[in-house]
Design a protein around this motif. Structure first.
Motif, PDB file in Angstrom:
ATOM      1  N   ILE A  72      42.440  44.690  40.726  1.00 39.34           N
ATOM      2  CA  ILE A  72      43.367  43.602  41.039  1.00 39.34           C
ATOM      3  C   ILE A  72      44.681  43.788  40.294  1.00 39.34           C
ATOM      4  O   ILE A  72      45.752  43.513  40.845  1.00 39.34           O
ATOM      5  N   LEU A  73      44.618  44.277  39.068  1.00 43.32           N
ATOM      6  CA  LEU A  73      45.855  44.509  38.308  1.00 43.32           C
ATOM      7  C   LEU A  73      46.775  45.508  39.006  1.00 43.32           C
ATOM      8  O   LEU A  73      47.997  45.407  38.907  1.00 43.32           O
TER       9      LEU A  73
ATOM     10  N   PHE B  41      40.983  37.515  39.702  1.00 43.22           N
ATOM     11  CA  PHE B  41      41.259  38.114  38.405  1.00 43.22           C
ATOM     12  C   PHE B  41      40.687  37.242  37.292  1.00 43.22           C
ATOM     13  O   PHE B  41      40.100  37.739  36.340  1.00 43.22           O
TER      14      PHE B  41
ATOM     15  N   ARG C 173      38.676  43.466  38.119  1.00 41.99           N
ATOM     16  CA  ARG C 173      39.907  43.008  37.470  1.00 41.99           C
ATOM     17  C   ARG C 173      40.920  44.142  37.327  1.00 41.99           C
ATOM     18  O   ARG C 173      42.115  43.928  37.472  1.00 41.99           O
TER      19      ARG C 173
END
Length: 145
Positions: free
Chosen positions: A85-86, A126, A82
């Protein structure tokens, strides 16, 4: 629990194995794109200069290449997925709305479709999580080590 936490909990418990293959393919696409950017930095700088931000061209070009290389590896491994991905989402939003707007949205270039597909997969993973075949899952199940 708020809605996002409920969705994350559902995604962690109902994650078919084929989604891990899709996550790994997504990471490979991002990693390969990073390698392409490193190999041909001049085209990335040219893209950035045409986007209307000439003062930030080199900084953004280095950020994009580094984030794609590291983020692609982390997504492939399923390690801090995550977070990785951010760091990818702003790059893809910029690719869709800043870079492709200068090229034209309706050209025969497949980059726009690839950018939209990658962005959609990033948003999906996400919320859905990295899955059972990931370093994140292994670390959660082996906390005693």
């Amino acid at each position: 629990m708020n809605m996002i936490q409920k969705l994350e909990a559902y995604g962690e418990t109902h994650h078919p194995a084929w989604l891990d293959t899709l996550r790994i393919a997504l990471g490979l696409i991002i990693l390969i794109k990073g390698i392409i950017f490193i190999a041909d930095t001049s085209s990335l700088v040219e893209l950035m200069q045409s986007s209307g931000w000439p003062w930030a061209t080199m900084a953004v070009a280095h950020y994009v290449a580094f984030a794609h290389l590291v983020g692609g590896i982390l997504i492939i491994l399923g390690l801090k997925t995550r977070v990785a991905i951010l760091f990818q989402i702003p790059i893809l939003l910029g690719a869709i709305f800043l870079v492709n707007v200068h090229r034209g949205y309706f050209t025969s270039n497949g980059e726009l479709l690839l950018s939209i597909a990658v962005l959609a997969l990033l948003v999906f993973f996400f919320f859905w999580g990295s899955g059972p075949f990931s370093v994140d899952h292994w670390m959660r199940t082996h906390q005693e080590r």
